[in-house]
Design a protein around this motif. Structure first.
Motif, PDB file in Angstrom:
ATOM      1  N   LEU A  41       0.672  -1.317  -0.047  1.00 44.09           N
ATOM      2  CA  LEU A  41       0.152   0.045   0.011  1.00 44.09           C
ATOM      3  C   LEU A  41       0.818   1.325   0.110  1.00 44.09           C
ATOM      4  O   LEU A  41       0.498   2.158  -0.616  1.00 44.09           O
ATOM      5  CB  LEU A  41      -1.024   0.039   1.185  1.00 44.09           C
ATOM      6  N   GLU A  42       1.834   1.310   0.815  1.00 46.08           N
ATOM      7  CA  GLU A  42       2.819   2.444   0.725  1.00 46.08           C
ATOM      8  C   GLU A  42       3.365   2.776  -0.558  1.00 46.08           C
ATOM      9  O   GLU A  42       3.425   4.046  -1.011  1.00 46.08           O
ATOM     10  CB  GLU A  42       3.925   2.096   1.871  1.00 46.08           C
ATOM     11  N   HIS A  43       3.792   1.726  -1.215  1.00 47.84           N
ATOM     12  CA  HIS A  43       4.361   1.733  -2.643  1.00 47.84           C
ATOM     13  C   HIS A  43       3.590   2.363  -3.649  1.00 47.84           C
ATOM     14  O   HIS A  43       3.696   3.130  -4.553  1.00 47.84           O
ATOM     15  CB  HIS A  43       5.224   0.620  -3.024  1.00 47.84           C
ATOM     16  N   THR A  50       4.091   6.098   8.056  1.00 48.64           N
ATOM     17  CA  THR A  50       3.463   6.747   9.169  1.00 48.64           C
ATOM     18  C   THR A  50       1.989   6.998   8.415  1.00 48.64           C
ATOM     19  O   THR A  50       1.074   6.521   9.387  1.00 48.64           O
ATOM     20  CB  THR A  50       4.169   7.930   9.554  1.00 48.64           C
ATOM     21  N   LYS A  51       2.018   7.787   7.532  1.00 50.80           N
ATOM     22  CA  LYS A  51       0.651   7.965   6.856  1.00 50.80           C
ATOM     23  C   LYS A  51      -0.124   6.760   6.652  1.00 50.80           C
ATOM     24  O   LYS A  51      -1.411   6.843   6.894  1.00 50.80           O
ATOM     25  CB  LYS A  51       0.774   8.968   5.661  1.00 50.80           C
ATOM     26  N   THR A  52       0.423   5.661   6.187  1.00 49.63           N
ATOM     27  CA  THR A  52      -0.468   4.591   5.649  1.00 49.63           C
ATOM     28  C   THR A  52      -0.844   3.844   6.967  1.00 49.63           C
ATOM     29  O   THR A  52      -2.104   3.531   7.167  1.00 49.63           O
ATOM     30  CB  THR A  52       0.545   3.536   4.974  1.00 49.63           C
ATOM     31  N   SER A  53      -0.076   3.861   7.994  1.00 45.90           N
ATOM     32  CA  SER A  53      -0.277   3.008   9.359  1.00 45.90           C
ATOM     33  C   SER A  53      -1.611   4.014  10.110  1.00 45.90           C
ATOM     34  O   SER A  53      -2.444   3.375  10.522  1.00 45.90           O
ATOM     35  CB  SER A  53       0.724   3.048  10.198  1.00 45.90           C
ATOM     36  N   TYR A  58      -7.132   3.964  11.558  1.00 41.09           N
ATOM     37  CA  TYR A  58      -8.433   4.606  11.485  1.00 41.09           C
ATOM     38  C   TYR A  58      -9.605   3.554  11.039  1.00 41.09           C
ATOM     39  O   TYR A  58     -10.371   3.452  11.530  1.00 41.09           O
ATOM     40  CB  TYR A  58      -8.435   5.765  10.636  1.00 41.09           C
ATOM     41  N   LEU A  59      -9.205   2.949   9.772  1.00 43.52           N
ATOM     42  CA  LEU A  59      -9.987   2.027   9.250  1.00 43.52           C
ATOM     43  C   LEU A  59     -10.236   0.851  10.240  1.00 43.52           C
ATOM     44  O   LEU A  59     -11.490   0.411  10.156  1.00 43.52           O
ATOM     45  CB  LEU A  59      -9.612   1.689   7.843  1.00 43.52           C
ATOM     46  N   LYS A  60      -9.323   0.284  10.821  1.00 45.87           N
ATOM     47  CA  LYS A  60      -9.462  -0.785  11.953  1.00 45.87           C
ATOM     48  C   LYS A  60     -10.490  -0.409  12.839  1.00 45.87           C
ATOM     49  O   LYS A  60     -11.229  -1.059  13.371  1.00 45.87           O
ATOM     50  CB  LYS A  60      -8.163  -1.151  12.186  1.00 45.87           C
ATOM     51  N   VAL A  74       2.275  -7.055   7.806  1.00 45.50           N
ATOM     52  CA  VAL A  74       0.993  -7.144   8.276  1.00 45.50           C
ATOM     53  C   VAL A  74       0.132  -7.026   6.996  1.00 45.50           C
ATOM     54  O   VAL A  74       0.487  -5.960   6.232  1.00 45.50           O
ATOM     55  CB  VAL A  74       0.757  -5.868   9.209  1.00 45.50           C
ATOM     56  N   TYR A  75      -0.992  -7.701   7.055  1.00 44.13           N
ATOM     57  CA  TYR A  75      -1.840  -7.939   5.728  1.00 44.13           C
ATOM     58  C   TYR A  75      -3.154  -7.184   6.145  1.00 44.13           C
ATOM     59  O   TYR A  75      -3.799  -7.759   7.463  1.00 44.13           O
ATOM     60  CB  TYR A  75      -2.184  -9.198   5.218  1.00 44.13           C
ATOM     61  N   TYR A  76      -3.709  -6.448   5.356  1.00 40.10           N
ATOM     62  CA  TYR A  76      -5.266  -5.849   5.829  1.00 40.10           C
ATOM     63  C   TYR A  76      -6.115  -6.381   4.842  1.00 40.10           C
ATOM     64  O   TYR A  76      -5.821  -6.571   3.519  1.00 40.10           O
ATOM     65  CB  TYR A  76      -5.084  -4.359   5.716  1.00 40.10           C
ATOM     66  N   ARG A  77      -7.466  -6.515   5.174  1.00 37.79           N
ATOM     67  CA  ARG A  77      -8.526  -6.807   4.236  1.00 37.79           C
ATOM     68  C   ARG A  77      -9.913  -6.371   4.776  1.00 37.79           C
ATOM     69  O   ARG A  77      -9.842  -6.115   6.181  1.00 37.79           O
ATOM     70  CB  ARG A  77      -8.755  -8.348   4.082  1.00 37.79           C
ATOM     71  N   ILE A  78     -10.671  -5.982   4.018  1.00 38.66           N
ATOM     72  CA  ILE A  78     -11.913  -5.400   4.570  1.00 38.66           C
ATOM     73  C   ILE A  78     -12.856  -6.590   5.233  1.00 38.66           C
ATOM     74  O   ILE A  78     -12.809  -7.840   4.956  1.00 38.66           O
ATOM     75  CB  ILE A  78     -13.026  -5.032   3.407  1.00 38.66           C
TER      76      ILE A  78
END
Length: 129
Positions: A41-43, A50-53, A58-60, A74-78
């Protein structure tokens, strides 16, 4: 999972998440690719760690995404309960240039990674022969 109704707090979280471009872009990538590593996501988005985290946190906290850790990644999913409403919102934005560019960037990064893995694998075969 289809959502028929949800609480006021959950609705506020959804609408607040969609009030920020960075969070919309993150959600769109997660919606399209199902699961993504924070470094990808950062790339793709050209954000700092910092911004991505901060946006992922917030979304979490809003109850829209969850995460899992694999080694140092760390992997994220909806979350299942948020997929339907998020998917419906993105139907109206499917031709947005910024969101399409993010997907294209991901596909390029992914293909480059696959090519690098393939080359590495074949170099090992050459040297081990």
């Amino acid at each position: 999972m289809r959502v028929k109704n949800f609480s006021l707090n959950f609705g506020l979280g959804v609408f607040k998440a969609f009030s920020d471009e960075a969070r919309v872009r993150i959600l769109h990538l997660l919606h399209k690719e199902e699961e993504m590593c924070i470094t990808d996501l950062e790339h793709i988005l050209d954000f700092t760690q910092t911004k991505t985290s901060r946006h992922l946190r917030y979304l979490k906290n809003a109850g829209l995404v969850n995460s899992r850790k694999v080694d140092q990644f760390v992997y994220y999913r909806i979350k299942n309960q948020a997929q339907d409403i998020i998917g419906q919102i993105f139907q109206y934005m499917q031709k947005d240039a910024t969101l399409l560019k993010d997907l294209e960037t991901f596909r390029i990064l992914y293909s480059n990674r696959e090519l690098a893995v393939w080359k590495l694998h074949h170099q090992k075969k050459l040297y081990s022969s």
